[in-house]
Design an enzyme around this catalytic site. Sequence first.
Site, PDB file in Angstrom:
ATOM      1  N   ASP A   1     -11.639   2.224   7.387  1.00 11.66           N
ATOM      2  CA  ASP A   1     -11.321   3.619   7.710  1.00 11.66           C
ATOM      3  C   ASP A   1     -11.649   4.480   6.495  1.00 11.66           C
ATOM      4  O   ASP A   1     -10.805   4.713   5.633  1.00 11.66           O
ATOM      5  CB  ASP A   1      -9.845   3.733   8.087  1.00 11.66           C
TER       6      ASP A   1
ATOM      7  N   THR B   1      -4.378   0.565   5.640  1.00 11.47           N
ATOM      8  CA  THR B   1      -4.844  -0.194   4.471  1.00 11.47           C
ATOM      9  C   THR B   1      -3.968  -1.410   4.214  1.00 11.47           C
ATOM     10  O   THR B   1      -2.742  -1.318   4.184  1.00 11.47           O
ATOM     11  CB  THR B   1      -4.839   0.705   3.225  1.00 11.47           C
TER      12      THR B   1
ATOM     13  N   GLU C   1      -8.831  -2.708   6.518  1.00  9.67           N
ATOM     14  CA  GLU C   1      -7.888  -2.796   7.621  1.00  9.67           C
ATOM     15  C   GLU C   1      -8.324  -3.861   8.626  1.00  9.67           C
ATOM     16  O   GLU C   1      -9.480  -4.299   8.636  1.00  9.67           O
ATOM     17  CB  GLU C   1      -7.777  -1.449   8.354  1.00  9.67           C
TER      18      GLU C   1
ATOM     19  N   HIS D   1       0.831  -1.203   0.000  1.00 12.79           N
ATOM     20  CA  HIS D   1       0.000   0.000   0.000  1.00 12.79           C
ATOM     21  C   HIS D   1       0.865   1.253   0.000  1.00 12.79           C
ATOM     22  O   HIS D   1       0.643   2.176  -0.798  1.00 12.79           O
ATOM     23  CB  HIS D   1      -0.919  -0.006   1.216  1.00 12.79           C
TER      24      HIS D   1
ATOM     25  N   ARG E   1       5.104  10.308  -5.816  1.00  7.81           N
ATOM     26  CA  ARG E   1       6.568  10.384  -5.884  1.00  7.81           C
ATOM     27  C   ARG E   1       7.073   9.173  -6.675  1.00  7.81           C
ATOM     28  O   ARG E   1       7.636   8.226  -6.094  1.00  7.81           O
ATOM     29  CB  ARG E   1       7.184  10.377  -4.477  1.00  7.81           C
TER      30      ARG E   1
ATOM     31  N   GLN F   1      -8.257  15.206   1.738  1.00 12.01           N
ATOM     32  CA  GLN F   1      -6.958  14.786   2.275  1.00 12.01           C
ATOM     33  C   GLN F   1      -5.805  15.442   1.513  1.00 12.01           C
ATOM     34  O   GLN F   1      -4.817  15.878   2.122  1.00 12.01           O
ATOM     35  CB  GLN F   1      -6.843  13.265   2.211  1.00 12.01           C
TER      36      GLN F   1
ATOM     37  N   GLU G   1     -10.973   1.953   3.174  1.00 12.16           N
ATOM     38  CA  GLU G   1      -9.664   1.367   3.447  1.00 12.16           C
ATOM     39  C   GLU G   1      -9.858   0.053   4.191  1.00 12.16           C
ATOM     40  O   GLU G   1     -10.471   0.024   5.265  1.00 12.16           O
ATOM     41  CB  GLU G   1      -8.781   2.314   4.267  1.00 12.16           C
TER      42      GLU G   1
END
Length: 416
Positions: free
Chosen positions: A232, A348, A200, A133, A142, A239, A198
């Site tokens: 979540d 996640t 989890e 993840h 990136r 965000q 997400e």
Amino acid sequence: MTLPASWLPVASDSDFSVHNLPFGVFSTGLEQPRVGVAIGDFIIDMSTAAQLGVMSEAGVAVSVFQHPTLNPLMSLGRPAARRIREILQRQLTQTDSFLHKLAAEVLVPQAIAQLHLPVAIGDYTDFYSSLEHATQVGQLFRPNNPLLPNWKHLPVAYHGRSSSIVVSGTPINRPNGQVLPMGAEVPIFQPTQALDYELELGFVIGKNSKLGVPVSVEEAEEYIFGCVLFNDWSARDIQRWEYQPLGPFLSKNFASSLSPWVVTLDALETFRVAGPEQNPEPLPYLRTSGALNFDLNLEVAIKPQDVSETVVCRTSARYVYWNIRQQLAHHTVSGCNLRVGDLLATGTISGPDGSGCLLELTEGGKKPIRLTDGTERTYLQHGDEVIMRGHAGRGDVRVGFGEVRGSILDSPESEN
């Protein structure tokens, strides 16, 4: 260890076999919420069972089972929960047991019960412990350096909001917040257009630690009562604008969904596996060895209104890079204390075979996925229901969590 068959018929694909016996809180009609244990399609009413003497050898006060949360039970420690579970397993596999004779009085069909948030959650911490993840999300922003320098040296985490954690089945309102449109210089206020889930696991703390005293990796599991499925919910456009430099805030605090049954670590013991190799080797306080991950099959489905669901992710918890012992040890190494009812979530969970959120699956909204009804999704739409499931299986032994569900409701502002 394989147990004899239960005298209560349990389907072979039931998550709630006699090998499991997870704890939860339920109510029927106008009665008060109380502790129950899931077995097949039924709930053992632990309050009634204790009052009738079924649990007399457990040495546990009846009032513990009459409470509307599991916190008093968890406070007794893992050994007490283990005794209760072992007594129930014995009573469920012996045809002449007290529980069998009282079955009509203590067994409640799950179909007529309302399930409640099982734990009064104090503090909630969300980790970022899946390498797949972290890498796949990092590549979106990136491409040449997806992992930040600290990621393989410590379990990255942030403190979340416990007041908005809700039990499975609770509708989720689409949150509002500030969003910076593409190419704009100033933000606008609107409902999120990038609502995500997400996948989890959450680990529930069942023992207080002392302020100022770290918990070692060797001691860590003494503090964990059990495990739940956890969603979540995340607003990705909110965000993106708010998370620098301190991380998510409104994009995460509006809701998280938790499965109603807490599966004990004892029930998961059979399914331990070694986690991924950690390179570089962690600092000494984080070093662990052996089978400390859990081979849990996890899946996510999206179900639009009035159509069948589409499974969009299948993966396994075995891939989690930072295990729960390391997460707990790192959490407390500063001297931070844990309290009964606290929740530590994995972040996640993705793997080489599945992505645990739409941000990954759609590559940041660039590549829509197609559902069974022919519609496409980059992020969740009004009326979509997200369904997460998890179980482990080996031979005839199956242990699972059931489901955690949540349907999306648009905010009042978005309807105007």
